[in-house]
Design a protein around this motif. Structure first.
Motif, PDB file in Angstrom:
ATOM      1  N   ILE A  70       0.835  -1.185   0.000  1.00 54.53           N
ATOM      2  CA  ILE A  70       0.000   0.000   0.000  1.00 54.53           C
ATOM      3  C   ILE A  70       0.878   1.246   0.000  1.00 54.53           C
ATOM      4  N   SER A 193     -13.647  -1.903 -10.725  1.00 55.26           N
ATOM      5  CA  SER A 193     -12.791  -1.766  -9.542  1.00 55.26           C
ATOM      6  C   SER A 193     -12.925  -0.363  -8.937  1.00 55.26           C
ATOM      7  N   ARG A 218      -5.408   3.556  -8.075  1.00 53.11           N
ATOM      8  CA  ARG A 218      -5.922   2.228  -7.724  1.00 53.11           C
ATOM      9  C   ARG A 218      -6.172   2.157  -6.220  1.00 53.11           C
ATOM     10  N   ASP A 220      -6.648  -0.409  -4.460  1.00 52.29           N
ATOM     11  CA  ASP A 220      -5.995  -1.554  -3.817  1.00 52.29           C
ATOM     12  C   ASP A 220      -4.520  -1.278  -3.526  1.00 52.29           C
ATOM     13  N   ARG A 221      -3.985  -0.168  -4.033  1.00 51.68           N
ATOM     14  CA  ARG A 221      -2.573   0.136  -3.839  1.00 51.68           C
ATOM     15  C   ARG A 221      -2.320   1.498  -3.222  1.00 51.68           C
TER      16      ARG A 221
END
Length: 241
Positions: A70, A193, A218, A220-221
């Motif tokens: 992350i 997403s 993103r 998720d990151r």
């Protein structure tokens, strides 16, 4: 110039975290202080920095845990390149388009543009260790575009600084969104997403708006991280306790 002790400790802990698995618990602050021959306050400052950078997660009453994958954006004014480099990764950029365009009403408002003024529009796909992280559209007033030249393609902030317009402050707005089909393809994520859309307006030291960026990250990151405190003139009430 000697590197501050807390930065030395942060770097050593960062290296150690790279050898540990996701979620591994680090020793307590007192143990780290003894190991690094430093005060608990110095160790705490190092851990605060690492948490801002997304290297560790600190959970009150439980401890400090290793975190991988992350990228955590703090409230500090830093560029994407600086953010990625600080985390020991290699930043990269693919320029998708450069053009002079008529700004939207939102861009015109944020950059305090005249009615007929154009903007330089720069679309870039940003990478961390060759992995796409962010799709960004940046706008700069046309009056600065010629002075920037090709430097804008390498580093927009560095280019602005080279013509005496170094970003000194910024506003930031963050909202959740869902990727479009094009964004999903470029970022390498499944359709539908979630993303973090971050709109920033940068100002020079005289308070003039010099750049606006609308970036799709993103989810998720990437995350945003800030430390807040209650205002002194707003003590907690029964409803907020």
């Amino acid at each position: 110039m000697t590197t501050p002790k807390y930065l030395q400790i942060a770097e050593r802990i960062r290296t150690e975290c790279g050898t540990l698995h996701e979620g591994a618990q680090l020793p307590a602050e007192q143990e780290l202080a003894a190991a690094y021959r430093a005060s608990p306050m110095t160790v705490r400052r190092a851990l605060d920095l690492l948490q801002e950078q997304g290297v560790v997660t600190r959970i009150p009453g439980r401890g400090t845990f290793v975190r991988h994958g992350i990228i955590s954006k703090s409230s500090a004014l830093t560029s994407f390149t600086e953010d990625i480099t600080m985390r020991g990764m290699t930043p990269g950029t693919r320029v998708l388009g450069v053009d002079e365009v008529t700004p939207t009403s939102e861009v015109s408002r944020d950059l305090s543009l005249g009615r007929t003024e154009l903007v330089l529009q720069l679309e870039r796909l940003r990478f961390a260790d060759d992995e796409p992280i962010c799709l960004e559209v940046a706008h700069v007033p046309q009056r600065y575009a010629k002075a920037l030249g090709d430097s804008a393609l390498v580093s927009l902030h560095r280019g602005l600084a080279s013509i005496g317009l170094a970003p000194d402050s910024a506003t930031r707005r963050v909202h959740a969104a869902i990727v479009t089909d094009r964004q999903a393809t470029l970022l390498g994520v499944p359709p539908g997403s979630p993303t973090l859309n971050i709109i920033q307006v940068f100002f020079d030291e005289r308070g003039r708006p010099i750049q606006r960026s609308n970036a799709c990250f993103r989810a998720d990151r990437y995350e945003t991280y800030s430390r807040v405190r209650r205002a002194e003139n707003h003590p907690p009430t029964e409803e907020t306790e």
